[in-house]
Design a protein around this motif. Structure first.
Motif, short mmCIF file in Angstrom:
data_model
loop_
_atom_site.label_atom_id
_atom_site.label_comp_id
_atom_site.label_asym_id
_atom_site.label_seq_id
_atom_site.Cartn_x
_atom_site.Cartn_y
_atom_site.Cartn_z
N SER A 89 2.06 19.14 33.15
CA SER A 89 3.33 19.83 33.05
C SER A 89 3.02 21.25 32.43
O SER A 89 3.90 21.95 32.84
CB SER A 89 4.22 18.96 31.68
OG SER A 89 4.70 17.89 32.25
N THR A 90 2.06 21.63 31.84
CA THR A 90 1.77 22.93 31.64
C THR A 90 1.76 23.77 32.79
O THR A 90 2.26 25.05 32.73
CB THR A 90 0.47 22.90 30.79
OG1 THR A 90 0.48 22.05 29.51
CG2 THR A 90 0.33 24.23 30.18
N SER A 116 1.94 14.02 41.27
CA SER A 116 2.59 14.56 40.11
C SER A 116 3.53 15.74 40.32
O SER A 116 4.68 15.85 39.91
CB SER A 116 1.30 15.12 39.28
OG SER A 116 1.83 15.65 38.04
N LEU A 117 3.21 16.89 41.17
CA LEU A 117 3.61 18.16 41.22
C LEU A 117 4.93 17.71 42.14
O LEU A 117 6.21 18.39 42.03
CB LEU A 117 3.02 19.11 41.76
CG LEU A 117 3.72 20.32 42.24
CD1 LEU A 117 4.31 21.22 41.08
CD2 LEU A 117 2.89 21.44 42.96
N SER A 118 4.87 16.99 43.13
CA SER A 118 5.86 16.51 44.00
C SER A 118 7.27 16.14 43.54
O SER A 118 8.15 16.69 43.91
CB SER A 118 5.36 15.58 45.12
OG SER A 118 4.21 15.91 45.61
N HIS A 119 6.78 15.22 42.38
CA HIS A 119 8.03 14.68 41.75
C HIS A 119 8.82 15.79 40.93
O HIS A 119 10.10 15.93 40.88
CB HIS A 119 7.64 13.54 40.83
CG HIS A 119 7.37 12.32 41.61
ND1 HIS A 119 6.38 11.88 42.21
CD2 HIS A 119 8.16 11.08 41.64
CE1 HIS A 119 6.23 10.74 42.73
NE2 HIS A 119 7.71 10.19 42.42
N ALA A 120 7.99 16.85 40.44
CA ALA A 120 8.61 17.89 39.68
C ALA A 120 9.50 18.53 40.68
O ALA A 120 10.66 19.29 40.30
CB ALA A 120 7.68 18.65 38.70
N LEU A 234 -3.56 27.80 29.24
CA LEU A 234 -4.53 26.89 28.46
C LEU A 234 -3.55 26.40 27.57
O LEU A 234 -2.82 27.38 26.59
CB LEU A 234 -5.56 27.59 27.69
CG LEU A 234 -6.76 27.96 28.74
CD1 LEU A 234 -7.98 28.71 28.15
CD2 LEU A 234 -7.22 26.83 29.30
N LEU A 235 -3.53 24.98 27.08
CA LEU A 235 -2.41 24.41 26.10
C LEU A 235 -3.49 24.40 24.69
O LEU A 235 -4.29 23.67 24.50
CB LEU A 235 -1.99 23.06 26.46
CG LEU A 235 -1.10 22.33 25.36
CD1 LEU A 235 0.04 23.17 25.36
CD2 LEU A 235 -0.82 20.91 26.01
#
Length: 307
Positions: A89-90, A116-120, A234-235
């Motif tokens: 998500s970051t 992962s990105l596709s759903h967002a 960077l988180l």
């Protein structure tokens, strides 16, 4: 059940998230007569889940309990079955913002990977947008199609199995944005340009190595892209804890400052608090965790102006 339309009641066939804690959750498919084992015991789908409200606290067979949550792209990212390395998500939030995605946007993506990105992206461009996602690996593409169908978002996404570096995205001058997550993105930049709408659009490329970034930036420049910029997100997580310290013994000095009662000391210390019986003072302390990711990947963005 849909990842872009929310409902209250758990039904047979739904994908649901079993929440045991922020560091422990997993996705299940709710099935009549099915059961799911957790560390707190079994959850029987027919009696414990179906017909209950999302967000309900469910008691397991051993007496412990879990929460059942409606799936979202964010929850799916941390619970999905990994077929490839994924974006979290970051980075995803940065990508969606910098690509200027909104309901109705048309987006091209390569490669699909674990989705992962596709759903967002799908959640962002719904209900009238369209995602064209390209995956070189047939088994991964087929699995992604299956998941999009189960999650009731297949009408918003078209999955293609082909080599984007040789065959492109299969669309011309319709995309508002293009995202590349492939080993050699510089080979696909010209196809990204042709997929973008004539009046302009945005492109993003994700690469783990700076050498890939350099070659991609060169290809973007050669294809006439502008405003090229690269970021690394960077988180940094902080650990907040309560610290207790012994109150110092100041002796019998200034009566106006040293012999104040505990509640007065607490007021003078701001967010600190004291325990007069224990002779201690407590305060909140925050510090970065000892381990954190030192490198994730580079996000390179650029703009195509009018052709």
């Amino acid at each position: 059940m849909s990842f872009v339309e929310y409902k209250d009641i758990i039904q047979n066939g739904d994908t649901a998230i079993v929440f045991l804690g922020h560091d422990s959750m997993f996705a299940i498919k709710v099935q009549q007569g099915g059961a799911t084992q957790t560390k707190y015991g079994a959850i029987k789908h027919s009696t414990d889940l179906i017909g209950k409200r999302y967000g309900s606290r469910i008691t397991c067979s051993k007496g412990g309990w879990v929460y059942i949550l409606h799936p979202t792209p964010e929850l799916w990212t941390v619970t999905l079955p990994h077929r490839t390395q994924i974006l979290y998500s970051t980075d995803i939030s940065m990508i969606i913002m910098m690509l200027e995605l909104k309901p109705g946007s048309i987006v091209c993506e390569s490669g699909t990977g674990s989705g992962s990105l596709s759903h967002a992206i799908i959640r962002t461009i719904a209900p009238t947008g369209q995602l064209y996602t390209v995956e070189f690996h047939k088994q991964r593409a087929d699995k992604a199609k299956e998941e999009f169908h189960e999650h009731k978002v297949d009408h918003l996404v078209t999955v293609k199995t082909q080599d984007v570096c040789k065959e492109g995205f299969g669309v011309t001058n319709i995309a508002d944005a293009v995202f590349l997550d492939i080993p050699s993105p510089w080979e696909a930049v010209k196809y990204a340009k042709s997929a973008l709408k004539i009046e302009g659009g945005r492109i993003c490329s994700f690469s783990p190595c700076i050498e890939q970034v350099q070659r991609t930036c060169l290809a973007m420049t050669e294809q006439g892209f502008n405003d090229i910029s690269t970021f690394e997100i960077l988180l940094r997580v902080h650990d907040v804890r309560t610290v207790s310290l012994q109150l110092p013994d100041f002796g019998t000095g200034d009566k106006n400052s040293l012999d104040k009662p505990a509640d007065t000391v607490s007021q003078s210390k701001g967010k600190c608090c004291t325990d007069s019986q224990q002779g201690t003072i407590q305060f909140k302390s925050g510090a970065p965790v000892k381990e954190m990711a030192g490198h994730t990947g580079y996000l390179t963005f650029a703009t195509k102006y009018l052709s």
